[in-house]
Design an enzyme around this catalytic site. Structure first.
Site, short mmCIF file in Angstrom:
data_model
loop_
_atom_site.label_atom_id
_atom_site.label_comp_id
_atom_site.label_asym_id
_atom_site.label_seq_id
_atom_site.Cartn_x
_atom_site.Cartn_y
_atom_site.Cartn_z
CB SER A 59 -34.10 -30.23 35.74
OG SER A 59 -33.33 -31.09 34.93
CE LYS A 62 -31.23 -28.52 33.35
NZ LYS A 62 -32.00 -29.55 32.65
CB SER A 114 -35.41 -29.35 31.32
OG SER A 114 -34.79 -29.57 32.57
CE LYS A 223 -35.87 -26.47 34.22
NZ LYS A 223 -36.61 -27.75 33.98
#
Length: 380
Positions: A59, A62, A114, A223
Site C-alpha cells: 500500500s 498509494k 489505506s 504510509k
C-alpha cells in the site's frame, strides 16, 4: 526556456546528491530486506541496504495515487463511487455504490485508512478509468526518475505480477510528494472526518501510521503497507532541528523500531548546513561579472562534524566574449559553483548572468552573499 533550464539543473543536482553514500553505514542496521534513509532537502543517502532491489511494495503504492489526485486540481470535485471500487479487496473505508464523495475526502481515506476502495474511486475520477490512471502513474514515475518501478494498480494489491518498486525509488517519490503542502498536510493528519451518506454522524478515519499517532514524536507522516506477498512495507518522514528525513523499508518485520532508529541515526550524526546562500556573487575578480552573476538556490547539505571541516567551494566562469558587449547576447548560464567534501563533489550549481531573462532569487539573503571567488575552506 530559462525556466526549463532551471528545472533541469535542479534535477541534475538532486541526482548528484543522491548518489553520495556515507562511510558510516555500519553504525546502524535494519531487519528489512531492503531499506534506505535520505535527507529530504538534498536527497543525500545516509543509509541503504539493497536499496535498488525490485520488490513488491503493497500500500505504499498509494503515495503515488495521492500525489496524482492532489496535482489533478480536482480535490473539490465530487467523485461517484462505482461497483468496481466497492469490490476492491483488502482494507476499505466502506464506500457505497453510487455515493458521491469529495475527492479530497477520498485521498484522506486512502492515506489514513489505506482504503483500496478509495484508491479505485480516485483512479476512475482522476484518470477516467483504472487503466488510464495506471498510465498516469507510470508517466509520473518516469518523470521523477523512478527507473526501477512499474505500477499496475492504484492500491498495491497483489493482483498483478508487474507491480513493483525499490526502496530508492519510493524515497524519490516521497521526496517529490513532500514538496507539496497539501500532501504534507494529509500525510501528517492523525484523524479526519468525512460525511456519511446514510447516517447523521460523520465517518471518522484514524491514521494507521503508529509512528505519527503514538510512537515517534518527530514523525511528520508516511504510509503503511502490507500484503501476503510483500509483507510489511513502510514509508515514514520525520523532522528535527530543521532537518527532514525519509525512511523506506520493504519486507520488514520490525519496521516501527527500524524507522525510529534510522531517523535518530540521521539526527544524531548529521546537521543540515547552509553551505552557500542564494543570491549575487560579490567581488568577482573579472569586472565584467562583478555584481552581475548569481545562484538561484541555497546550497543545503547534511554533513557530519568531521565533514564540515573539509568543505571546498569553487567558482568557474566562462571567459567573456567580444559579442557580449551586447548584454542580450550573454547566455543565461555563464559558469558553475562546485562544492566538494573530502574530494567528493556534492553539488554542481549553475551560475546565472543577470541579463533580465532569468528571475533572481528573492529573500533576505540576496545582499548577504559576499567574497565567493576563490576556493573556500570551511562552511559559511
Amino acid at each position: 526556456m530559462p525556466h526549463i533550464k532551471k528545472v533541469t539543473a535542479g534535477f541534475i543536482i538532486i541526482f548528484l546528491l543522491m548518489g553520495i553514500v556515507p562511510k558510516q553505514t555500519s553504525a546502524v542496521g535494519v531487519s528489512a530486506q531492503t531499506a534506505i534513509l535520505i535527507e529530504q532537502e538534498s536527497g543525500r543517502i545516509l543509509y541503504e541496504k539493497q536499496a535498488h532491489k525490485k520488490m513488491r511494495i503493497a500500500s505504499i503504492t498509494k503515495i503515488m495515487t495521492a500525489i496524482l489526485a492532489i496535482e489533478s486540481g480536482k480535490l473539490n470535485e465530487m467523485a461517484t463511487v462505482s461497483e468496481q471500487a466497492i469490490r476492491a479487496e483488502g482494507s476499505s473505508v466502506y464506500l457505497q455504490k453510487g455515493e458521491k464523495i469529495k475527492l479530497e475526502d477520498l485521498v484522506y481515506g486512502l492515506m489514513l485508512r489505506s482504503g483500496n476502495d478509495a484508491a479505485v474511486a480516485i483512479a476512475e475520477h482522476v484518470g477516467g478509468s483504472l487503466e488510464g490512471f495506471v498510465v498516469m502513474m507510470n508517466q509520473k514515475a518516469e518523470e521523477i526518475g523512478m527507473t526501477n518501478t512499474e505500477f499496475a494498480n492504484p492500491h498495491g494489491l497483489d493482483d498483478h505480477e508487474n507491480h513493483y518498486s525499490t526502496a530508492y525509488d519510493m524515497a524519490i517519490l516521497t521526496q517529490y510528494a513532500m514538496k507539496n503542502e497539501t500532501y504534507q498536510e494529509i500525510s501528517g493528519t492523525e484523524t479526519h472526518k468525512a460525511p456519511n451518506p446514510n447516517e447523521k454522524w460523520d465517518r471518522v478515519w484514524h491514521n494507521k501510521n503508529k509512528l505519527l499517532t503514538s510512537l515517534y514524536k518527530y514523525s511528520t507522516g508516511g504510509k503503511t503497507g502490507y500484503t501476503v506477498r510483500a509483507k510489511r512495507t513502510l514509508v515514514s518522514t520525520a523532522s528535527k532541528g530543521g532537518m527532514d528525513t525519509i525512511v523506506v523499508t520493504l519486507n520488514d518485520p520490525d519496521d516501527w523500531k527500524d524507522h525510529m532508529n534510522l531517523h535518530n541515526y540521521a539526527f544524531n550524526n548529521y546537521e543540515l548546513v547552509n553551505l552557500k546562500h542564494q543570491g549575487t556573487l560579490r567581488d568577482i575578480e573579472n569586472e565584467f561579472y562583478d555584481d552581475k552573476v548569481f545562484i538561484n538556490r541555497d546550497v543545503l547539505y547534511p554533513l557530519t562534524k568531521e565533514e564540515q571541516e573539509n568543505v571546498r567551494i569553487n567558482i568557474s566562469l566562462q571567459k567573456p566574449q567580444e559579442e557580449w558587449e551586447d548584454l542580450e547576447k550573454v547566455p543565461n548560464v555563464v559558469g558553475k559553483l562546485s562544492v566538494k567534501v573530502e574530494e567528493r563533489e556534492i553539488a554542481d550549481i549553475p551560475i546565472y548572468f543577470d541579463n533580465g531573462k532569468v528571475e533572481k532569487p528573492k529573500g533576505s539573503f540576496w545582499d548577504l552573499f559576499k567574497n565567493l571567488f576563490f576556493a573556500i575552506t570551511g562552511v559559511s
